[in-house]
Design an enzyme around this catalytic site. Structure first.
Site, PDB file in Angstrom:
ATOM      1  CG  ASP A   1      53.414  58.193  17.361  1.00 18.18           C
ATOM      2  OD1 ASP A   1      53.612  57.641  16.262  1.00 18.18           O
ATOM      3  OD2 ASP A   1      52.296  58.239  17.919  1.00 18.18           O
TER       4      ASP A   1
ATOM      5  CG  ASP B   1      48.994  58.804  12.637  1.00 17.15           C
ATOM      6  OD1 ASP B   1      48.029  58.379  12.003  1.00 17.15           O
ATOM      7  OD2 ASP B   1      50.025  59.245  12.084  1.00 17.15           O
TER       8      ASP B   1
ATOM      9  NE  ARG C   1      45.433  49.028  10.971  1.00 16.17           N
ATOM     10  CZ  ARG C   1      46.067  49.745  11.891  1.00 16.17           C
ATOM     11  NH1 ARG C   1      45.467  50.795  12.434  1.00 16.17           N
ATOM     12  NH2 ARG C   1      47.298  49.426  12.266  1.00 16.17           N
TER      13      ARG C   1
END
Length: 391
Positions: free
Chosen positions: A179, A181, A224
């Protein structure tokens, strides 16, 4: 004549020729070597040899004692009560990582192993930087009892403990997916963008709704990103250049690649940012979402299919298939609920400084802030890391 099982050990200051002299003493007798262990700690050597002897144990004891005396070392020769018996159960690797790694914590771990019916057959040091790590080889009848006992020990001591089956499968891993972030990098890129766009509070509110289960990942991501509409591409470039790799990330990737692993990233974030790390770290593959940018500004939309929780697992399977690597030989590293399917699909799922849901779903967890400690979980020692760096 029936053979007698004998355990012969010698210990003392290490120097060239000790092992040769010891085996020369054994060679003067009718012996068959069954097992050998040798370790050196701070110039102190311990050598143990399990043999089957056809002859007089007293004569063998005399030969070994004379050799040890000539070398200025100590020795012991013990006739075993149950010749030829191999211990039952299965072998497991228990990796302990701490910063620092204190004697009390190790005592707690070894007691937990004993309480689970495990027997420690060997202990070796994997490294002392960026954290101290030891690998124990444990033989146990019930591996689930061992895992449960060590989960409790990790919670009690605050150190990281990984448990894996011993054997070739452990070192047969060939493909690693991370991953991005809060795993490969320290930051959450979309949060940084939101602050730059002046919509940090709005994006945080959407994130909270998603975490409460009112929005799924795809819905929350679209909501977002919509808040970022009109943001100049120049701001994306600034944020991209400011994103910080997690400590140990370069060492992890460099070591894995030099040891022949395929390494890539799967992100619920954006290609605008992951492309930097693909180039910077020379990664083999990437899957991430694409922000739509028109006339130098973010439109607030995402191009194509969203890489979500299921999409990350699908990307892992796709990369493995493309490179001809069985899923059992893959490793996934992540921190959030969005990584759970990927962690469970991989041959080894590692939760890195993860939320509770990801920790429970993964095979093992690392809670120290150094990404290269994952190398210890793979059984890669600090010496191997340094050798890979030297190459």
């Amino acid at each position: 004549m029936q053979p007698i099982t004998v355990l012969a050990t010698v210990s003392g200051r290490d120097r060239p020729g000790v092992t040769t002299a010891f085996f020369a003493a054994l060679a003067a007798h009718d012996v068959e070597v069954r097992d050998v262990e040798q370790v050196v700690i701070r110039d102190r050597l311990i050598l143990a040899v399990l043999i089957e002897l056809r002859g007089d144990p007293g004569a063998l004891r005399g030969s070994i004692a004379a050799t040890a005396d000539a070398l200025g070392m100590e020795c012991d020769v013990t006739v075993q009560d149950e010749p030829g018996r191999r211990p039952g159960g299965q072998r497991m690797h228990v990796i302990v990582i701490g910063h620092p790694l204190r004697a009390g914590a190790l005592g707690h771990v070894t007691q937990a192993i004993a309480d689970a019916g495990g027997n420690i057959e060997s202990i070796v040091q994997l490294g002392s930087e960026p954290a101290s790590s030891l690998e124990m080889q444990v033989r146990v009848a019930d591996d689930e009892s061992l895992r449960a006992a060590l989960v409790r020990a990790a919670e009690d001591t605050g150190i990281d403990i990984a448990v894996e089956p011993a054997g070739l499968r452990r070192r047969a891993k060939r493909l690693v997916v991370l991953d991005v972030d809060s795993t490969l990098i320290r930051d959450e890129a979309i949060d940084v963008l939101a602050e730059r766009a002046g919509v940090g509070a709005q994006v945080a509110e959407i994130t909270e709704r998603a975490m409460a289960g009112h929005l799924d990942f795809s819905e929350s991501l679209r909501a977002r990103v919509a808040q970022l509409a009109g943001l100049p591409e120049s701001v994306l470039a600034e944020v991209r250049d400011e994103l910080r790799l997690t400590p140990g990330a370069r060492t992890l990737v460099r070591t894995l690649r030099r040891l022949g692993y395929l390494v890539g990233v799967v992100s619920g974030g954006f290609t605008y940012f992951t492309d930097r790390f693909v180039a910077e770290l020379d990664l083999d593959f990437v899957a991430a979402n694409e922000l739509e940018i028109v006339d130098g500004r973010v439109t607030g939309a995402i191009r194509g299919e969203i890489v979500d929780r299921a999409g990350k697992a699908a990307a892992l399977r796709r990369f493995a298939a493309e490179h001809g690597v069985p899923l059992t030989q893959t490793v996934a590293i992540g921190d959030g609920a969005n990584d759970i399917d990927m962690l469970q699909a991989a041959g080894l799922g590692v939760a890195f400084n993860a939320k509770a849901a990801a920790r429970h779903a993964a095979d093992t967890a690392v809670n120290l802030p150094y990404l290269d400690t994952v190398l210890f979980v793979l059984g890669i020692s600090r010496d191997e890391v340094d050798e890979a760096a030297a190459e």
